[in-house]
Design an enzyme around this catalytic site. Structure first.
Site: not given
Length: 357
Positions: A72, A104, A173, A182, A226, A291
């Site tokens: 604004e 504002c 993932a 693994a 990255r 976690l």
């Protein structure tokens, strides 16, 4: 929590009935300008348009990030004296508090605008009430038009304001059988390069990346944003390590690539409270199974992003640790929000299922 105001609710319903196509056009422009505001940022993305009585646009603005003029104010600066008697179209209710910048609502009133039309009511109790301040100054106010469209621009920020804590996205993932590593502990790389690039794209929209000391010690992650060649990209999220075990001085998380905050203890709620005090609105949880389970048990995960690789291991680290669930009837159910193919992998976006009232 949203500000409970039956009067505002009635006014919003009335506004929707009496909105002109001109109002909607200028408000859509304000929402489009809001999309130019940066992410991540502790403040909401806001756009504003000032329209003179003859219908000409005399000023536009959007918020450029924490510490800069609000949308604004930028529009008022562009308009100059032409702001007097104009209608201000704002994607979010003008703020009503003083932080790094002034309220504002007061700025609009002092500039002499005749009318204010805003989309989303402000869910932040600290800043809400701008509409009431404007009305008290004798300015005509219409609120609630295109509120859903505006809220979509600030989906995470809105939910964080309502919760009073950072919005938490847990990213994981895994293989098709739910293994994140693994049996010998190897985990690089379960998913493909396109999936990893997608993770960095989503990381870049968060304020903080959170892991536990177990993951920090086992994987020695950088937790930066990255490019494909491993070079840091732009503003880096705050790196947060939760736990009591010290990290060696050579740990990647002690590098100068990004700021790192060490939060002692193991209580997710306390960690989120500290992040909230630091201005974090969106926390990206990349910790391991233990976690993640702690956050899930405390109902502190708002969104889950799972990258599934078309791979089977049969053994190894599980996707999540014990949730304290002993029977199927107590299972934590999730709503599937989105499915996308990313290279050879699949990205699932989920949210905890809404509980029946």
């Amino acid at each position: 929590m949203n500000r409970p105001d039956a009067t505002d609710a009635a006014q919003h319903a009335d506004a929707a009935q009496h909105a002109t196509e001109t109002d909607l056009t200028h408000l859509r422009r304000a929402i489009a300008l809001a999309l130019r505001s940066p992410l991540p940022d502790p403040n909401p993305r806001v756009g504003a348009v000032l329209v003179a009585p003859d219908g000409s646009v005399v000023g536009e603005g959007w918020h450029h990030g924490a510490g800069t003029p609000h949308a604004e104010v930028e529009a008022l600066q562009a308009a100059g004296p032409a702001a007097r008697g104009a209608t201000a179209y704002v994607s979010l209710e003008p703020c009503n508090h003083t932080g790094r910048t002034g309220p504002c609502a007061v700025a609009l009133a002092e500039a002499g605008v005749a009318r204010v039309v805003f989309a989303q009511p402000d869910p932040n109790p600290t800043a809400a009430g701008g509409g009431d301040t404007l009305r008290a100054a004798g300015i005509a106010v219409t609120g609630g038009l295109l509120a859903a469209e505006s809220e979509a621009v600030n989906r995470v920020w809105t939910r964080s304001a309502q919760l009073g804590r950072p919005y938490v996205t847990w990213k994981v993932a895994a293989t098709l059988d739910g293994r994140t590593a693994a049996a010998d502990g190897t985990s690089r790389w379960i998913t493909s390069a396109p999936a990893r690039a997608d993770v960095h794209r989503l990381r870049a929209m968060c304020d903080a990346i959170l892991v536990g000391t177990g993951t920090a010690l086992a994987d020695d992650p950088r937790l930066t944003v990255r490019d494909a060649d491993g070079r840091p990209l732009g503003r880096q999220p705050l790196r947060v390590v939760l736990g009591d075990r010290p990290l060696p001085t050579t740990a990647e998380l002690r590098s100068a690539e990004a700021e790192t905050l060490f939060v002692p203890g193991h209580v997710p709620g306390e960690a989120l409270a500290e992040l909230a005090r630091a201005g974090v609105r969106h926390a990206w949880l990349e910790g391991g199974a233990t976690l993640a389970a702690a956050f899930l048990r405390d109902r502190l995960v708002d969104e889950i992003i799972v990258y599934l690789a078309p791979t089977l291991l049969g053994a190894g680290r599980p996707l999540v640790a014990d949730l304290g669930i002993g029977t199927l009837a107590d299972a934590l159910h999730l709503d599937l929000v989105d499915v996308a193919r990313v290279g050879p992998d699949v990205r699932l976006t989920l949210a905890p299922a809404r509980r029946e009232a």
